[in-house]
Design a protein around this motif. Sequence first.
Motif, PDB file in Angstrom:
ATOM      1  N   LEU A 311     -17.883  54.766 -83.522  1.00  2.00           N
ATOM      2  CA  LEU A 311     -17.827  53.268 -84.164  1.00  2.00           C
ATOM      3  C   LEU A 311     -18.114  53.258 -85.519  1.00  2.00           C
ATOM      4  O   LEU A 311     -17.806  52.313 -86.203  1.00  2.00           O
ATOM      5  CB  LEU A 311     -19.197  52.783 -82.964  1.00  2.00           C
ATOM      6  N   LEU A 312     -18.873  54.180 -86.098  1.00  2.00           N
ATOM      7  CA  LEU A 312     -19.013  54.403 -87.522  1.00  2.00           C
ATOM      8  C   LEU A 312     -17.568  54.323 -88.005  1.00  2.00           C
ATOM      9  O   LEU A 312     -17.222  53.911 -89.147  1.00  2.00           O
ATOM     10  CB  LEU A 312     -19.958  55.432 -87.867  1.00  2.00           C
ATOM     11  N   ASP A 313     -17.033  55.232 -87.568  1.00  6.32           N
ATOM     12  CA  ASP A 313     -15.568  55.581 -88.188  1.00  6.32           C
ATOM     13  C   ASP A 313     -14.969  54.338 -88.138  1.00  6.32           C
ATOM     14  O   ASP A 313     -13.994  53.897 -89.012  1.00  6.32           O
ATOM     15  CB  ASP A 313     -14.636  56.688 -87.458  1.00  6.32           C
ATOM     16  N   ARG A 314     -14.822  53.472 -86.865  1.00  5.45           N
ATOM     17  CA  ARG A 314     -14.084  52.384 -86.864  1.00  5.45           C
ATOM     18  C   ARG A 314     -14.506  51.095 -87.694  1.00  5.45           C
ATOM     19  O   ARG A 314     -13.784  50.181 -88.220  1.00  5.45           O
ATOM     20  CB  ARG A 314     -14.120  51.820 -85.352  1.00  5.45           C
ATOM     21  N   LEU A 315     -15.832  51.202 -87.828  1.00  5.99           N
ATOM     22  CA  LEU A 315     -16.233  49.986 -88.992  1.00  5.99           C
ATOM     23  C   LEU A 315     -15.656  50.345 -90.229  1.00  5.99           C
ATOM     24  O   LEU A 315     -15.183  49.449 -90.982  1.00  5.99           O
ATOM     25  CB  LEU A 315     -17.760  50.327 -88.925  1.00  5.99           C
ATOM     26  N   GLU A 316     -15.754  51.614 -90.511  1.00  4.59           N
ATOM     27  CA  GLU A 316     -15.189  52.213 -91.976  1.00  4.59           C
ATOM     28  C   GLU A 316     -13.599  51.567 -92.017  1.00  4.59           C
ATOM     29  O   GLU A 316     -12.951  51.428 -93.022  1.00  4.59           O
ATOM     30  CB  GLU A 316     -15.547  53.521 -92.266  1.00  4.59           C
ATOM     31  N   SER A 317     -12.967  51.863 -90.949  1.00  6.13           N
ATOM     32  CA  SER A 317     -11.685  51.330 -90.982  1.00  6.13           C
ATOM     33  C   SER A 317     -11.465  50.005 -90.768  1.00  6.13           C
ATOM     34  O   SER A 317     -10.017  49.514 -90.467  1.00  6.13           O
ATOM     35  CB  SER A 317     -10.964  52.127 -89.748  1.00  6.13           C
ATOM     36  N   ASP A 357     -29.989  46.494 -79.789  1.00  7.66           N
ATOM     37  CA  ASP A 357     -30.432  45.858 -81.062  1.00  7.66           C
ATOM     38  C   ASP A 357     -30.470  46.894 -82.091  1.00  7.66           C
ATOM     39  O   ASP A 357     -30.018  46.929 -83.224  1.00  7.66           O
ATOM     40  CB  ASP A 357     -31.654  45.121 -81.108  1.00  7.66           C
ATOM     41  N   LEU A 358     -30.999  48.046 -81.376  1.00  9.89           N
ATOM     42  CA  LEU A 358     -31.086  49.265 -82.425  1.00  9.89           C
ATOM     43  C   LEU A 358     -29.812  49.811 -82.787  1.00  9.89           C
ATOM     44  O   LEU A 358     -29.913  50.147 -84.013  1.00  9.89           O
ATOM     45  CB  LEU A 358     -32.396  50.224 -81.875  1.00  9.89           C
ATOM     46  N   VAL A 359     -29.082  50.076 -81.788  1.00  7.18           N
ATOM     47  CA  VAL A 359     -27.604  50.469 -82.258  1.00  7.18           C
ATOM     48  C   VAL A 359     -26.876  49.657 -83.114  1.00  7.18           C
ATOM     49  O   VAL A 359     -26.367  50.091 -84.138  1.00  7.18           O
ATOM     50  CB  VAL A 359     -26.960  50.673 -80.894  1.00  7.18           C
ATOM     51  N   GLN A 365     -26.739  49.332 -91.041  1.00  8.58           N
ATOM     52  CA  GLN A 365     -27.374  50.225 -91.958  1.00  8.58           C
ATOM     53  C   GLN A 365     -26.464  51.514 -92.282  1.00  8.58           C
ATOM     54  O   GLN A 365     -26.980  52.328 -93.320  1.00  8.58           O
ATOM     55  CB  GLN A 365     -28.849  50.485 -91.661  1.00  8.58           C
ATOM     56  N   ARG A 366     -25.491  51.620 -91.554  1.00  9.61           N
ATOM     57  CA  ARG A 366     -24.673  53.124 -91.626  1.00  9.61           C
ATOM     58  C   ARG A 366     -25.856  54.191 -91.695  1.00  9.61           C
ATOM     59  O   ARG A 366     -25.461  55.205 -92.177  1.00  9.61           O
ATOM     60  CB  ARG A 366     -23.973  53.054 -92.874  1.00  9.61           C
ATOM     61  N   MET A 367     -26.817  54.208 -90.458  1.00  8.44           N
ATOM     62  CA  MET A 367     -27.450  55.220 -90.442  1.00  8.44           C
ATOM     63  C   MET A 367     -26.672  56.544 -89.859  1.00  8.44           C
ATOM     64  O   MET A 367     -25.509  56.364 -89.624  1.00  8.44           O
ATOM     65  CB  MET A 367     -28.462  55.138 -89.260  1.00  8.44           C
ATOM     66  N   THR A 368     -27.105  57.831 -90.117  1.00  4.07           N
ATOM     67  CA  THR A 368     -26.758  59.077 -89.680  1.00  4.07           C
ATOM     68  C   THR A 368     -26.736  59.102 -88.101  1.00  4.07           C
ATOM     69  O   THR A 368     -27.539  58.250 -87.698  1.00  4.07           O
ATOM     70  CB  THR A 368     -26.963  60.335 -90.351  1.00  4.07           C
ATOM     71  N   SER A 369     -25.844  59.749 -87.577  1.00  7.72           N
ATOM     72  CA  SER A 369     -26.156  60.116 -85.972  1.00  7.72           C
ATOM     73  C   SER A 369     -27.381  60.534 -85.807  1.00  7.72           C
ATOM     74  O   SER A 369     -28.002  60.258 -84.723  1.00  7.72           O
ATOM     75  CB  SER A 369     -24.993  60.956 -85.680  1.00  7.72           C
ATOM     76  N   GLU A 370     -27.945  61.362 -86.520  1.00  8.53           N
ATOM     77  CA  GLU A 370     -29.269  61.976 -86.421  1.00  8.53           C
ATOM     78  C   GLU A 370     -30.236  60.904 -86.341  1.00  8.53           C
ATOM     79  O   GLU A 370     -31.324  60.784 -86.029  1.00  8.53           O
ATOM     80  CB  GLU A 370     -29.554  63.059 -87.509  1.00  8.53           C
TER      81      GLU A 370
END
Length: 386
Positions: A311-317, A357-359, A365-370
């Motif tokens: 999902l992070l990658d797709r947002l960046e795309s 909500d948290l996801v 916020q572009r949090m890391t997976s960790e």
Amino acid sequence: MTRQHWLKTEDCNLDDLLRVLDDHTDPSDYPTAARIEQEVVVYDSGSVREALAAGRGGEIQEEIYRALADGPGIVVLTGAFEDDVVDRATDAFNDLILQQREDGIKSGDHFAKPGANDRVWNALEKLAVEHPDVFVDYYDNDMLALAATSWLGPGYQVTSQLNVVNPGGAGQTVHRDYHLGFQSPDVSSQFASPIHKMSAMLTLQGAVAHVDMPVESGPTLYLPHSQKYELGYLAYWRPEFQDYFVAHHIQLPLAKGDAVFFNPALFHAAGTNRTNDIRRMANLLQVSSPFGRAMETVDRRRMSEALYPTLLDRLESGLTQERVDRVVAASAEGYAFPTNLDRDQPVDGMAPPTQADLVRDALAQRMTSEQLGKTLAGLEDRQQTR
């Protein structure tokens, strides 16, 4: 005192069902529909998407709700899923089936013997963990989100069971679905009549065709309008009702990528696959209200963590927030309860933040997976009792 609000098996009368079935689907109630076929409301997904883009989402939700509650109890959305998305998911599902076979697992279902057909229980979580990129593209689906929110509102919970009926695979007997549909008449009769009505409001049944399904391959049999028969959870077990269903059901062919959604109280049954060469594959969707209990246990934290990097990658795309939200809705827990209110307090409102909500916040916020993992672990810890 007469127990007026409790239903009895001996009160089931086929003539009463026939009076319900005198209802007919009025095309004027469904102006967005492409056609009415064998009483069923059929939508062209392309036309629906145009209507949604024109701001007519509320009207279409009203149509779908009306069809499921007061109409035939079933809608078909042709072309709901793109062919390439379905094909990639089919490959992924076949991988899961192969893995099950290699592990010596023979998955039966409610009707077929283990090994007779191919069934992947909790295909939702397994697809998310093993093939997150496929999951994101598959569940980023506006037609699924439209149908689910029309019947259940926001916070719905998707579960999925992959079902393959092999050539020669036998069909089912008529039934209703979860919740009361999975109880015996003796058990169902212990619930007052409002519970019989409410049971059908807590889930939406669906199926996505992963291959073309001509009638001879056994697509699901339906009895339109039968969801409106009050005693249906007691009646479908009786021979006279089963015989009537066999003689008067309807059956619609489906093309790859079509989706069908129906009221769980609709009388229905899977058909017999009479072909020699079609493996009838459908992704069965049971979508639950946030206020009810889903049939399957799903580890939504595990799913959310597995899907997050994609999902992070797709947002960046450039994937839009609306499309991301569909995937989150299909994977993360969208309801805040039950929880431990001593530790998971609703500080800023009536309910604490949900897992979904948290996801969404983590993605924004572009949090890391960790970081997401720690956030979800913290929520899980707060929700536990001491």
